[in-house]
Scaffold this active site. Structure first.
Site, PDB file in Angstrom:
ATOM      1  N   ARG A 224       1.083  -0.808  -0.338  1.00 14.41           N
ATOM      2  CA  ARG A 224       0.245   0.458  -0.145  1.00 14.41           C
ATOM      3  C   ARG A 224       0.265   1.446  -0.172  1.00 14.41           C
ATOM      4  NH1 ARG A 224      -3.818  -2.993  -1.602  1.00 14.41           N
ATOM      5  NH2 ARG A 224      -5.859  -3.160  -0.724  1.00 14.41           N
ATOM      6  N   HIS A 272      -1.230  -0.716  -9.825  1.00 16.17           N
ATOM      7  CA  HIS A 272      -2.351  -1.148  -9.031  1.00 16.17           C
ATOM      8  C   HIS A 272      -2.738  -2.439 -10.045  1.00 16.17           C
ATOM      9  CE1 HIS A 272      -4.868  -1.492  -4.422  1.00 16.17           C
ATOM     10  NE2 HIS A 272      -4.104  -2.435  -5.699  1.00 16.17           N
TER      11      HIS A 272
END
Ligand code: NAP
Length: 309
Positions: A224, A272
């Site tokens: 993250r 991502h």
């Protein structure tokens, strides 16, 4: 009849409807699966944090919220969510993440960028070390971290893993706690971040911890964005302490067009995509959890709200 509402982002419904119906049939579940069941009649919610559904108060008989994502930081603090929350752990996520990590570790280990960029006549015999002489550290030894580290160890890398609680994984040096972090990062040549985003993990790579790494280390972040202090990373890239960063996740996504990472020659941005939930395999995990819920068995992959993951 078990009422299951699909309340992930509406764009996901066409991808998930058939795999979910197939999985429910396979598990012998008699379900009504729709996107529009009245809240008070819903037994299970299939969910993702980017859903329009943010108020769980009307779901008075709901037995569980089944998240399609592995990461839950955007939902775990929702005060209206009082039902059990399960996150996604499945074969597709683990396999996808393992492949992303192996590919990018090998890129740095073999210095593939150097050979891609070389000019004709450049015959410098740059021989990479064997994997056993390459120190790779993986922060996070959960479902994804354990799968990736096991694969790295299988290729012979000198792998150290770090987690919150003590672990023993064959073929790995497993460390934990604050002292363990210092040890895990000291001299590391490739660092992979597979931690969740929680108050305890934010900025775990900062000026102080980056200084522990071997000079010119490569950072891979498929975890993250907030795990990294971006200013500190840019500084470490500028002064040579970090040689390259391959980043899949960011504080703001999509990464803004004017962010310095985009044009930085020592940064690779992937959007991502390190590991996507795959409808076929994820649907079976959802079905298994509904089967468990209906049989009074404990649900798999429950989130610990106090830890935030
Ligand atoms: P997980 O099974 O919950 O594992 C998390 C790991 O992090 C565990 O080993 C845990 O330690 C460790 N950890 C948590 N807090 C810590 C702390 N304060 N100090 C040290 N270690 C800590 O999660 P997962 O399924 O492996 O997924 C990891 C993360 O990957 C997700 O949270 C998500 O953010 C990210 N992800 C990214 C993508 C992508 O496409 N980029 C896809 C899926 C997931 P313990 O084992 O001791 O609990």
């Amino acid at each position: 009849m078990i009422n299951v509402v699909f309340a992930a982002h509406p764009s996901r419904w066409p991808l998930y409807e058939q795999p979910l119906r197939t999985a429910f049939a396979k598990f012998g579940l008699k379900t009504q699966l729709r996107t529009d069941i009245p809240p008070a009649e819903v037994d299970y919610i299939i969910y993702a944090p980017n859903s329009p559904l943010q108020d769980f108060t009307p779901y008075t008989r709901c037995k569980a919220v089944l998240n399609l994502w592995a990461g839950v930081e955007a939902i775990v603090g929702n005060q209206t969510l009082t039902q059990p929350l399960a996150r996604m752990v499945d074969f597709g996520l683990k396999q996808g993440m393992t492949e992303w990590v192996l590919g990018h570790v090998l890129r740095h280990h073999l210095d593939i960028d150097y050979f891609l960029a070389r000019q004709s006549g450049d015959w410098l015999p740059k021989v990479p070390p064997l994997s056993r002489d390459r120190k790779v550290t993986v922060l996070g030894l959960g479902e994804l971290g354990a799968a990736a580290t096991t694969a790295l160890a299988g290729l012979g890398f000198d792998v150290t893993g770090w987690s919150r609680s003590a672990k023993a994984i064959p073929g790995l040096r497993c460390l934990h706690g604050a002292d363990g972090l210092t040890q895990a990062l000291s001299g590391a040549e490739i660092v992979v971040l597979l931690l969740p985003n929680t108050p305890a993990t934010q900025n775990i790579l900062n000026g102080e911890t980056l200084a522990l790494l071997g000079r010119g280390a490569a950072i891979l972040n498929p975890g993250r964005g907030p795990l990294i202090d971006d200013e500190a990373l840019l500084k470490a890239l500028a002064d040579g302490q970090v040689g390259h960063a391959t980043l899949d996740v960011f504080r703001t996504e999509p990464l803004p067009a004017d962010h310095p990472y985009w044009a930085h020659p020592q940064v690779t941005v992937t959007p991502h995509i390190a590991s996507e939930t795959r409808p076929e395999t994820a649907s079976e995990v959802i079905a298994e959890n509904i089967r468990r819920g209906e049989s009074g068995l404990p649900l798999l992959y429950l989130v610990d709200r106090s830890l935030g993951y």
